[in-house]
Design a protein around this motif. Structure first.
Motif, PDB file in Angstrom:
ATOM      1  N   LEU A 199       0.649 -26.717 -25.716  1.00 19.34           N
ATOM      2  CA  LEU A 199       2.266 -26.770 -25.347  1.00 19.34           C
ATOM      3  C   LEU A 199       2.163 -27.442 -23.842  1.00 19.34           C
ATOM      4  CD1 LEU A 199       4.095 -23.942 -27.054  1.00 19.34           C
ATOM      5  CD2 LEU A 199       3.922 -26.241 -27.757  1.00 19.34           C
ATOM      6  N   LYS A 200       3.182 -28.308 -23.617  1.00 27.62           N
ATOM      7  CA  LYS A 200       3.220 -28.825 -22.254  1.00 27.62           C
ATOM      8  C   LYS A 200       4.693 -28.369 -21.952  1.00 27.62           C
ATOM      9  CE  LYS A 200       3.195 -32.861 -19.001  1.00 27.62           C
ATOM     10  NZ  LYS A 200       2.799 -34.298 -19.084  1.00 27.62           N
ATOM     11  N   PRO A 205      12.660 -27.504 -15.323  1.00 28.34           N
ATOM     12  CA  PRO A 205      14.013 -27.152 -15.892  1.00 28.34           C
ATOM     13  C   PRO A 205      14.639 -28.564 -16.020  1.00 28.34           C
ATOM     14  CG  PRO A 205      13.588 -25.290 -14.468  1.00 28.34           C
ATOM     15  CD  PRO A 205      12.535 -26.500 -14.187  1.00 28.34           C
ATOM     16  N   GLN A 206      15.385 -28.738 -17.152  1.00 29.30           N
ATOM     17  CA  GLN A 206      16.119 -29.916 -17.289  1.00 29.30           C
ATOM     18  C   GLN A 206      17.712 -29.567 -17.692  1.00 29.30           C
ATOM     19  OE1 GLN A 206      15.184 -33.189 -16.947  1.00 29.30           O
ATOM     20  NE2 GLN A 206      13.404 -32.422 -16.150  1.00 29.30           N
ATOM     21  N   VAL A 241      10.678 -26.958 -22.512  1.00 27.19           N
ATOM     22  CA  VAL A 241      11.342 -27.114 -20.860  1.00 27.19           C
ATOM     23  C   VAL A 241      11.455 -25.605 -20.404  1.00 27.19           C
ATOM     24  CG1 VAL A 241      13.654 -27.737 -19.894  1.00 27.19           C
ATOM     25  CG2 VAL A 241      12.861 -28.666 -21.780  1.00 27.19           C
ATOM     26  N   ALA A 242      10.983 -25.410 -19.246  1.00 32.47           N
ATOM     27  CA  ALA A 242      11.030 -24.047 -18.789  1.00 32.47           C
ATOM     28  C   ALA A 242      12.191 -23.601 -18.479  1.00 32.47           C
ATOM     29  CB  ALA A 242      10.466 -24.329 -17.097  1.00 32.47           C
ATOM     30  N   GLY A 266      10.329 -17.574 -28.122  1.00 35.40           N
ATOM     31  CA  GLY A 266       9.445 -17.647 -26.685  1.00 35.40           C
ATOM     32  C   GLY A 266      10.091 -18.413 -25.679  1.00 35.40           C
ATOM     33  N   THR A 267       9.841 -18.041 -24.442  1.00 36.95           N
ATOM     34  CA  THR A 267      10.429 -18.615 -23.455  1.00 36.95           C
ATOM     35  C   THR A 267       9.418 -18.994 -22.361  1.00 36.95           C
ATOM     36  OG1 THR A 267      12.409 -17.585 -23.695  1.00 36.95           O
ATOM     37  CG2 THR A 267      12.418 -18.716 -21.713  1.00 36.95           C
ATOM     38  N   PRO A 268       9.163 -20.225 -22.036  1.00 37.63           N
ATOM     39  CA  PRO A 268       8.395 -20.481 -20.736  1.00 37.63           C
ATOM     40  C   PRO A 268       9.099 -20.214 -19.526  1.00 37.63           C
ATOM     41  CG  PRO A 268       8.881 -22.554 -21.951  1.00 37.63           C
ATOM     42  CD  PRO A 268       9.563 -21.606 -22.667  1.00 37.63           C
ATOM     43  N   LYS A 269       8.423 -19.792 -18.847  1.00 40.69           N
ATOM     44  CA  LYS A 269       8.948 -19.391 -17.384  1.00 40.69           C
ATOM     45  C   LYS A 269       8.735 -20.291 -16.254  1.00 40.69           C
ATOM     46  CE  LYS A 269      11.271 -15.445 -18.759  1.00 40.69           C
ATOM     47  NZ  LYS A 269      12.505 -15.777 -18.678  1.00 40.69           N
ATOM     48  N   ALA A 270       7.855 -21.084 -16.299  1.00 45.55           N
ATOM     49  CA  ALA A 270       7.570 -22.027 -15.414  1.00 45.55           C
ATOM     50  C   ALA A 270       6.771 -23.228 -15.872  1.00 45.55           C
ATOM     51  CB  ALA A 270       6.432 -21.376 -14.211  1.00 45.55           C
ATOM     52  N   ALA A 271       6.797 -24.254 -15.307  1.00 48.71           N
ATOM     53  CA  ALA A 271       6.281 -25.612 -15.549  1.00 48.71           C
ATOM     54  C   ALA A 271       4.744 -25.581 -15.574  1.00 48.71           C
ATOM     55  CB  ALA A 271       6.744 -26.726 -15.062  1.00 48.71           C
TER      56      ALA A 271
END
Length: 1434
Positions: free
Chosen positions: A945-946, A950-951, A822-823, A876-881
């Protein structure tokens, strides 16, 4: 100095000393020299001859086709080389050129201390200063034939140009430079040199004797001492110096700057040049011989700033004798020599011939340098003839050697020549050479004849020259010229290929190794030894002997190490520090902060970078070292590319670290591991490390230390089989190497050199990356768009239809869950790192390397223990979808370069190529480009990864149930509420779905899946799932399923007490869709939050026994009034029966039970029968409840399935008989009808008031109960009444012999018509049926009118009735019962229109078994007509 020490035309080159003068930068000075080197060949036809008659001995007009080859040097030759003159006259420098920068002239005054240098402008002053510096050079280098100052990039003023003094030449900038300007300058300098060569030649001609190199006599020593004191014009006494001697002080040597190969020299202010002294006292003769193998002592260090600094002061300026005095001095010397050499008391004729021969060789050498090759050939031929006649072997060989050079130059110039007879082979070898000439002519007829002859004669001539030099006589060559002659001969004979040309490669190699310096030789300095070894290695490389070349290079490295250590110690001693600290101290003091690390040797910045790396690279490649790309610490800009992604984000990636490059690197390293011997490789790398430490070369130390670890390693990725991955070196050496790498890297940082780093030695450092499972509350679960509409309507609560597939209760796919993020929310990854070495690996930083959507990786550090695989967790943190691909990790090992490592999950080991396809280095190259099956299996792993938008995050904030537990009774329903909170600060919840699980569902599902379950059991299981859910949502139709960011929402639920219920789960699927459901893409994601409930279900009311009895007699009035709220006449035996229930109170308190039966229609209360009873705890009470009898149109219909997926049109029963199947279905349908109209509740009065429902699903009906309950299709009503006019008083009061009327009424309740046949059977009561029937007939007890069996008219369905009347008479008193039955005359056959509807209800299960065949049916009257006949009273 030329880069090739064994160049064949070295004796023809003219050495020129090039010095910087004035203010000039190093880069500019180097550029100017390069421009001069571009015109280093000057043809004599372009040179203007000198018009003076006494200076025309070397006139260019004598041989216009010749050329002069200039060798520009920025240093003076070493003393050991100058000592070989005039035997090797070409080793001396004959001219000096001072280079100045014209752009610096107008800026600042060069030297303010020069007197008389003033001018109108700064530029004019500096030009005058340059002229004074030129005069100083003439005084400092009086033996040079020409002195010239060149001012580059100078533009004279258009108005009032400054006059340029004689001896200074200006050269315009490149943009205004003509093509022939520099060539013209060199031609003018050549004219001066050729003119002055006459004086030099005359001086040699005037000498009485010339000794061979290495010969030292007292007479010569005295003569040299006498000549050296006359105005400094005598020949250098170094030419007579013994190679085996050295000076005891530094004053007897040229300063260090003169010997350096990378920097121009500068005269010392305290020590005169080697060519002349500032003092009238000559240098002392060397008296101390060389001890051991130590090189000559090195004088103090000089930097570039000292060299290009101001000129020496007037006090340090050397006095220069004028030209007239010089010539007069030469004349006096010649006169004196002539008296000694040719007088009556002089040498004999043999000595005079030897002297004249040697002088001719020297003069021929001058002709060779001046480009007059024909004159040189003539002189040298005559000298060779004389030397041969007097057995002067050394000078004979020298003359032949120079003759060969002349022939080579004539052949290069394309000038036809004839090979002198002195060069021809002896007669015994002439026939073989003549045959070779014929073969060569056949192979190449177009080749010039003289060139062909030279090619064939050359091998024998070279062999003869070497034989002359190696003669064991009193005069023999020193090691330096001997080795050079051998090397030059090998170079001349080297062509490729050499397999079919004489001499063969083997012969050349054998000859070449005669030049190999002995290890214990005391006559070679370190520089000379290095030069010889490098020349041998060069020739071996051209011949293709790479292994032998590597052996020589290895010896060269060992020689360099000793020399460098000596230089390091001496340099440290010169500056007054400890030798162990010499590396760092010298670098720091001299201000050399470059990456070369060569300050201790005073090397230029590029010397190590571009020389030593290639030099050692050849050695390492030959032995098959498992190396790495590039040089450690080299700038990475040339190996990086700029990548722009879809979001226009620019990143820089190293091309060395791509997956393809890493796989190719592993392939090359694997091929190198199977090439050569590992122990030899390790020893070579240890030598390279020692060599780099001695320089010092920090980058080299890092590179070769890592290469040693890489070569010693196994190069495999161990798997579960635990392959042997232990390195080939000891643990102590591994620790020492890693410590050395760490110290060297830290030292380079402290010195300001920059961040130098090694290359990590294991390509399989990263063995795996896996995403840690997210918490259940944060795991996104994927759903297809097709499930969304049903989920928002029918699936809002499972009470609607639990048999519809609910994907939200399905366990999510593990692979999908583990690859979804999740972004904006951090995730944890598990990295598997391996260390196959026995020392710790300190990872300074590690972060994930990704492609695709923006991703921010955390940075971690760890220490990997020795010989193990270790797990590291990193966030690690994804910043965008979007899509994110994890391709590896960027790892910085302490002391090593930060680089990207791919992921290698599978075990891997290289395969050795069993089939030999090549040998030598060709085998290594072949294996390098061959893709083996093992390399094909080597596939880097990418982790996809997909990332979704944000949820929100929802938690269960509170519940009305204490501790999420509840105690409930069977049949009881309790309500509770749950409050959900949205923890997300900015994302709302716009989708909510509730699903339920409990402990009773799994046993029911197991029973449903049983193959042995009957249709009745399956119906019961499905009914419990559909109608008796343990948990459900109340107010499921509410539309406010939305939770704002940071807000809460409360939902109500209901729980039902069921046997076997121990726990339950309320699962909430929620998401932020952001769009209407019809606009959702193919897939959407939800999160789940659940609340677990602990349930305790206690027993309430249990049904112990059940029975159904008919109403055959009168019922007490109390029962009628208690059970019915309406008129008691409604409870007739024809419409009702009695249900007997034994109820037990299992709860420890009194309960009130209420039972009711009646219509299933809630709005119809007219026929509802209720009873109420109090039951004490633990007691069992029997309750009798009147219930309605049931009529069913088709009691044998198949049992349906509530689950739509199980519904089938036909059910075939093969395990039971048709009769049993009919009875089962009949019991099922009558039971369902009764249970629909039956209801029971209970209620407690003590403690907490509880109430619930009694479940009657456990009731089972047998065939007897079914007979009581059911109502037949045809109803037969029989009655007897007196005829009209009879005196009977009423029913039951009949008399004997009285005419009575028997009335039979038949009613058809079914929907189909019947053709009935009526049978009446009067019998006596209280007798068996067959006995009473026969007795009545035979004894004439009963009389009737007509027949007792007769057909009736067609009886229509839907309530059609037929009434029959007949007369009967009873002939005696008693009790009689008249029974009746109706039998179909023929089965009803529907017409074609109705056949389709009728066919719909047919059941093949019963038709096949014979249960529903088309046959006539019989109906009997359930109750006969009882007649009591009396005698008529009289």
């Amino acid at each position: 100095m030329t880069l090739d020490p064994f160049i064949p035309i070295a004796p023809a080159k003219l050495k020129v000393l090039v010095l910087p003068i004035g203010h000039i930068k190093r880069e500019r000075f180097t550029a100017f020299i390069d421009r001069l080197n571009a015109e280093q060949i000057v043809y004599l036809r372009d040179v203007t001859p000198d018009g003076r008659p006494h200076r025309n001995m070397f006139s260019p007009l004598a041989f216009p086709g010749g050329a002069m080859f200039y060798e520009l040097m920025t240093h003076q030759p070493s003393p050991s080389h100058l000592a070989l003159s005039p035997f090797d006259l070409w080793r001396e420098q004959l001219a000096v050129i001072a280079v100045a920068d014209g752009t610096e002239l107008p800026k600042n005054v060069f030297n303010k201390r020069h007197s008389g240098a003033g001018g109108r402008t700064v530029e004019e002053t500096n030009i005058r200063t340059l002229y004074q510096d030129l005069e100083n050079l003439r005084d400092q280098y009086p033996k040079m034939l020409a002195h010239q100052v060149l001012i580059f990039d100078y533009l004279p003023a258009k108005e009032n140009p400054i006059p340029i003094p004689e001896g200074i030449i200006t050269i315009p900038p490149p943009d205004q430079l003509k093509r022939t300007t520099i060539k013209t300058v060199l031609c003018d300098i050549s004219a001066i040199i050729l003119a002055e060569m006459t004086t030099l030649a005359k001086s040699f001609e005037g000498m009485s004797h010339i000794d061979s190199p290495g010969v030292h006599t007292s007479a010569v020593h005295e003569r040299i001492n006498g000549l050296a004191g006359q105005d400094g014009m005598a020949r250098r006494n170094s030419q007579y110096t013994l190679p085996g001697s050295r000076s005891v002080s530094a004053t007897g040597l040229a300063d260090r700057g003169h010997v350096r190969m990378s920097m121009p020299p500068v005269p010392s202010s305290k020590t005169g040049s080697f060519g002349g002294s500032s003092s009238s006292t000559p240098a002392a003769r060397p008296t101390t011989p060389i001890s051991g193998n130590k090189p000559l002592p090195n004088p103090p260090l000089y930097t570039f700033d000292n060299i290009i600094g101001p000129a020496s002061s007037s006090e340090q300026t050397l006095a220069r004798s004028d030209t007239t005095d010089s010539f007069s001095s030469q004349s006096q010397q010649q006169d004196r020599v002539s008296v000694q050499g040719f007088g009556s008391g002089g040498m004999d004729a043999r000595m005079r011939s030897k002297s004249r021969c040697r002088i001719q060789v020297v003069i021929g050498s001058l002709y060779l340098q001046s480009g007059l090759w024909s004159n040189a050939l003539k002189e040298l031929t005559e000298a060779a003839t004389v030397a041969k006649s007097i057995n002067d072997h050394v000078w004979h060989g020298k003359a032949l050697e120079l003759c060969l050079v002349c022939l080579l130059l004539l052949g290069w110039a394309g000038i036809e020549f004839a090979i002198p007879s002195v060069l021809l082979p002896p007669s015994e070898k002439g026939s073989g050479i003549a045959q070779q000439i014929q073969e060569a002519e056949q192979k190449d007829p177009k080749q010039e004849k003289w060139l062909r002859h030279l090619q064939c004669y050359m091998p024998e001539l070279v062999e003869r020259i070497l034989g002359l030099y190696s003669r064991l006589t009193a005069e023999h060559l020193p090691p330096v010229p001997w080795s050079e002659v051998v090397g030059e001969g090998g170079k001349q004979l080297t062509t490729s290929p050499r397999f079919t040309i004489a001499p063969t490669r083997t012969v050349i190699v054998q000859m070449l190794f005669r030049a190999f310096p002995a290890s214990a030789s005391e006559l070679l300095m370190t520089v000379d030894r290095v030069t010889i070894l490098s020349g041998i290695a060069s020739v071996l490389g051209q011949l293709g002997f790479q292994r032998k070349k590597a052996m020589v290079v290895r010896e060269l490295v060992s020689v360099l190490i000793g020399g460098l250590v000596e230089a390091r110690t001496r340099g440290a001693a010169d500056v007054g520090i400890h030798p162990a600290a010499g590396l760092v101290g010298l670098n720091g003091m001299n201000g050399q902060s470059g990456a070369s690390g060569a300050g201790a040797l005073d090397l230029a910045e590029g010397d190590i970078e571009y020389g030593i790396e290639s030099f050692l690279g050849v050695l390492l490649k030959t032995y098959g070292i498992v190396g790495d790309v590039g040089r450690a610490g080299k700038s990475r800009e040339s190996m990086t590319v700029t990548v722009t992604d879809d979001n226009e984000k620019t990143t820089t990636k190293d091309t060395r670290d791509t997956d393809q490059e890493v796989v190719a690197r592993i392939q090359r390293q694997s091929a190198a591991r199977f090439f050569g011997m590992q122990n030899v490789k390790l020893n070579i790398l240890r030598s390279c490390i020692n060599f780099s430490e001695a320089l010092p070369d920090f980058a080299g130390v890092l590179k070769y230390s890592s290469d040693l670890l890489r070569t010693a390693g196994s190069g495999i990725a161990p798997g579960p089989r635990r392959e042997d991955a232990y390195p080939a070196i000891s643990r102590e050496e591994q620790v020492r190497l890693t410590t050395n790498i760490l110290k060297t890297s830290n030292l380079s940082k402290r010195m300001g050199i920059g961040e130098l780093a090694a290359e990590y030695w294991d390509e399989f450092l990263l063995r795996g990356i896996r995403l840690e499972p997210l918490p259940v509350t944060r795991t996104p679960v994927a759903h297809a768009k097709t499930v969304l509409p049903g989920a928002t309507t029918a699936r809002a609560s499972q009470d609607v239809d639990p048999f519809i597939y609910n994907p939200f209760l399905k366990r999510p796919d593990t692979a999908t869950v583990e690859s979804t993020l999740v972004a904006g929310e951090p995730a944890t990854f598990r990295l598997t790192l391996q260390n196959p070495f026995e020392m710790e690996v300190d990872i300074e930083s590690i972060r994930l390397d990704t492609e695709g959507a923006e991703f921010e990786s955390g940075v971690e550090h760890t220490v990997i223990g020795p010989y193990r695989t270790q797990i590291l967790r990193i966030s690690g943190t994804p910043k965008a979808a979007g899509a994110v691909k994890i391709t590896g990790a960027v790892i910085k090992v302490r002391g090593c370069r930060e680089r990207r490592f791919p992921i290698f999950v599978e075990p891997w080991a290289p395969d050795n190529e069993a089939k030999t396809k090549a040998s030598g280095l060709a085998a290594l190259e072949a294996n390098t480009v061959t893709v083996s099956p093992a390399v094909e299996r080597l596939k880097p792993y990418n982790f996809d990864l997909k990332v979704i938008s944000p949820q929100p995050t929802v938690v269960v904030k509170s519940s009305t149930l204490p501790q999420s537990s509840v105690m409930i009774l069977e049949g009881e329903r309790q309500r509770f509420s749950v409050t959900l909170q949205n923890l997300s600060p900015d994302t709302p919840v716009d989708f909510l779905l509730f699903s339920f699980k409990d402990s009773t569902q799994e046993p029911l599902q197991t029973a449903l899946n049983s193959r042995d379950a009957t249709a009745t059991e399956l119906y019961e299981y499905e009914l419990i799932l559909a109608k008796k859910q343990a948990l459900r949502l109340r107010n499921r139709d509410r539309n406010d399923r939305f939770i704002a960011p940071g807000e809460t929402a409360t939902f109500d639920f209901e729980i039902l007490g069921k046997p076997g219920l121990t726990n339950g789960i309320i699962q909430v699927d929620y998401a932020h869709l952001g769009v209407p459901p019809d606009e959702i893409a193919e897939q959407f994601y939800t999160r789940q939050v659940s609340m677990e409930l602990t349930v305790t279900v206690n027993a309430s009311i249990d049904i112990s026994r059940v029975d159904v009895i008919p109403l055959n007699s009168s019922i007490p009035e109390s029962l009628w009034t208690k059970s019915s709220e309406n008129d008691a006449q409604l409870l007739t035996p024809e419409t009702h029966c009695l249900l007997l229930l034994d109820l037990r109170n299992s709860w420890p308190s009194q309960m009130t039970v209420e039972l009711s039966s009646g219509s299933s229609d809630e709005n119809d209360d007219s026929s509802v029968i209720k009873i109420e009873e109090h039951i004490l705890p633990g007691n069992t009470t029997r309750l009798v409840l009147p219930i309605k009898r049931v009529y069913l149109e088709d009691p044998h219909a198949f049992i349906p399935a509530l689950n739509p997926s199980r519904q089938r049109q036909f059910v075939v029963s093969t395990k039971i008989s048709p009769e049993a199947e009919r009875a089962t279905r009949e019991a099922f349908w009558y039971r369902e009808k009764i249970l629909d109209n039956l209801k029971g509740t209970w209620k407690t009065f003590t403690g907490k008031t509880r109430q619930g429902e009694i479940s009657f699903r456990s009731i089972r009906f047998n065939s007897k109960m079914v007979e009581v309950i059911k109502i037949d299709e045809l109803d037969i009503d029989i009655s007897v009444s007196p005829e009209q006019g009879s005196s009977s008083s009423g029913k039951g009061g009949l008399y004997v012999d009285e005419f009575l009327e028997l009335k039979v009424k038949v009613t058809n309740r079914s929907n189909r018509p019947v053709l009935p046949l009526l049978r009446l059977m009067p019998v006596l009561c209280h007798r068996p049926f067959n006995v009473s029937l026969d007795f009545t007939r035979k004894m004439a007890k009963f009389a009737w009118n007509g027949n007792l069996q007769f057909p009736l008219p067609r009886l229509e369905g839907g309530g059609g009735t037929v009434e029959v009347r007949t007369g009967v008479t009873v002939l005696c008193r008693g009790e009689f019962e008249i029974g009746g039955s109706v039998e179909e005359v023929s089965p009803y056959v529907p017409d074609e229109e109705g056949g389709k509807e009728e066919g719909k209800v047919e059941d093949f299960g019963l038709l096949i078994g014979g249960g529903r065949r088309k046959e006539r049916k019989v109906w009997h009257a359930r109750r006969g007509c009882r007649v009591v006949v009396r005698d008529r009273p009289e």
